[in-house]
Design a protein around this motif. Sequence first.
Motif, PDB file in Angstrom:
ATOM      1  N   PHE A 115      55.147  58.161  51.484  1.00 14.94           N
ATOM      2  CA  PHE A 115      56.135  57.370  50.741  1.00 14.94           C
ATOM      3  C   PHE A 115      56.291  57.888  49.315  1.00 14.94           C
ATOM      4  N   LYS A 116      55.172  58.185  48.666  1.00 21.75           N
ATOM      5  CA  LYS A 116      55.249  58.687  47.291  1.00 21.75           C
ATOM      6  C   LYS A 116      55.971  60.035  47.238  1.00 21.75           C
ATOM      7  N   ILE A 117      55.649  60.920  48.181  1.00 14.57           N
ATOM      8  CA  ILE A 117      56.223  62.271  48.163  1.00 14.57           C
ATOM      9  C   ILE A 117      57.696  62.269  48.564  1.00 14.57           C
ATOM     10  N   LYS A 118      58.000  61.573  49.666  1.00 10.92           N
ATOM     11  CA  LYS A 118      59.355  61.620  50.216  1.00 10.92           C
ATOM     12  C   LYS A 118      60.243  60.465  49.760  1.00 10.92           C
ATOM     13  N   GLY A 119      59.622  59.331  49.420  1.00 13.03           N
ATOM     14  CA  GLY A 119      60.420  58.163  49.072  1.00 13.03           C
ATOM     15  C   GLY A 119      60.576  57.892  47.593  1.00 13.03           C
ATOM     16  N   LEU A 120      59.659  58.401  46.764  1.00 10.04           N
ATOM     17  CA  LEU A 120      59.718  58.138  45.331  1.00 10.04           C
ATOM     18  C   LEU A 120      60.012  59.384  44.504  1.00 10.04           C
ATOM     19  N   LEU A 121      59.225  60.453  44.740  1.00  9.94           N
ATOM     20  CA  LEU A 121      59.483  61.695  44.001  1.00  9.94           C
ATOM     21  C   LEU A 121      60.885  62.193  44.314  1.00  9.94           C
ATOM     22  N   GLY A 122      61.658  62.453  43.287  1.00 11.57           N
ATOM     23  CA  GLY A 122      63.011  62.948  43.498  1.00 11.57           C
ATOM     24  C   GLY A 122      64.023  61.870  43.826  1.00 11.57           C
ATOM     25  N   SER A 123      63.604  60.590  43.722  1.00 13.57           N
ATOM     26  CA  SER A 123      64.532  59.498  44.065  1.00 13.57           C
ATOM     27  C   SER A 123      65.395  59.069  42.886  1.00 13.57           C
ATOM     28  N   GLY A 124      65.150  59.647  41.710  1.00  9.59           N
ATOM     29  CA  GLY A 124      65.954  59.302  40.539  1.00  9.59           C
ATOM     30  C   GLY A 124      65.260  58.366  39.574  1.00  9.59           C
ATOM     31  N   ILE A 125      64.107  57.799  39.942  1.00 10.25           N
ATOM     32  CA  ILE A 125      63.394  56.931  39.015  1.00 10.25           C
ATOM     33  C   ILE A 125      62.660  57.786  37.988  1.00 10.25           C
ATOM     34  N   SER A 126      62.386  57.207  36.833  1.00  8.78           N
ATOM     35  CA  SER A 126      61.722  57.957  35.768  1.00  8.78           C
ATOM     36  C   SER A 126      60.265  58.222  36.130  1.00  8.78           C
ATOM     37  N   ASP A 127      59.679  59.212  35.460  1.00  8.67           N
ATOM     38  CA  ASP A 127      58.275  59.530  35.708  1.00  8.67           C
ATOM     39  C   ASP A 127      57.366  58.359  35.364  1.00  8.67           C
ATOM     40  N   VAL A 128      57.712  57.629  34.303  1.00  9.22           N
ATOM     41  CA  VAL A 128      56.889  56.490  33.894  1.00  9.22           C
ATOM     42  C   VAL A 128      56.947  55.394  34.958  1.00  9.22           C
TER      43      VAL A 128
END
Length: 413
Positions: A87-100
């Motif tokens: 989920f973190k790799i495919k669902g969050l990273l690169g999803s447009g949310i900020s790094d913070v």
Amino acid sequence: MSKKVQFTRRANGEGSVYQIKDGRFGAAISLGKDEKGKRLRHVETGKTEQEAVDKMKRWLSQNGYMGEENAIIINGQSTIDEFVEEFKIKGLLGSGISDVTLENYSYVLKYFQRYFKGKRIGMVDTDEINRFFAWMVNFMENGKYRYSQVTLDRTVYVVNRMFVRAVRKEYLSTNPMDTEEFKAPRSKKKTAKITALTAEDMSILRNALMENKAVYPVIALMSITGMRTQEALGLQWGDIDFENAAIHIQRAVTEEIAWDSHGNKISAKTILGPTKNGSSERKIAVPEGVINLLKQWRETAPLVSKTQFGESDRVFGNSKSPSWTYAGFRSSVNRTLKNSDSGVDSLRLHRLRHTVATMLSNEPDSNVFNIMQLLGHTQIKTAQKYIDNQTKERAEKNRELLGRLSANGGLCG
């Protein structure tokens, strides 16, 4: 280029792994349809579930369906750690949310991993989810409840988002949180309400922080304009219109984070990014006193800091750098207070912004739109809370007003 894989849809806990009548296990993958519309499916078998899954991973890798040898196949038999990592790799990273924001989401997911350690995702039903949040609600540290309502709400949001995605991707057939039986958690932690600083508080802070020549100008600016700390530290000289007494707030300090292939934080560095939510950019008119404060800092800065003075250089620097990090500034403020004889050990920096908004809401000619424009709020309800805090005082004023109206021709007099 890796080929696209569609996992077969089966019941939670079964996923694409199942037991055959002879006792062996099978791992099945749907590969779409051929040119004639016939469904394509591949099956690998093994003596155990893990053997079947491992053989499927090798087959997918060898045939170009997965980009990595150790790519994770997600189904009901996947471990909690595998589920969260994917989920973190495919669902969050690169999803447009900020790094913070991603860091905050990753942090709350650790609670989920900690509680369900060793379990398979298909074993997590609504009852298990309710027990997990009950554990968070009742978790105590040093005799006090640890998790605030903000933390609980964020955890609910992130975990639900993870399950929603799993159903959409057909990793699972149902979302255990998408049911009336799911109970939204309510925190037992007593969280101190942010209150405005009094005139006495401000005087104490002013006397204590004036000793730190690099910190005080930033605090003074925030205490008048209500800027977020990150916005004040992100100001550049080109943002200051000295002639027309205005400040263009268009960026803020934030963090750029490097992540490893498992979605774990490696390192972070401070950069300039957009204002909060990317929509708080604004130009505010300021009193002459603010302009004088900035002019005075421009003269003092070379003596106490490494501040530079180009149009794109940061307005505020310190003795070691031409710019501040948020953590560095906060530490310097609290260290200065702790070393003073003010009796104040620390300052929650957001209280300065809260104080400005509260003072503005007390002005008779002020309204919610004044607060929104000054502070960069995009929603009326955010600014309205400062107006609402004055309910009692406004009620008394309305009572007086209604009394005068009654005396001047009301029907009940």
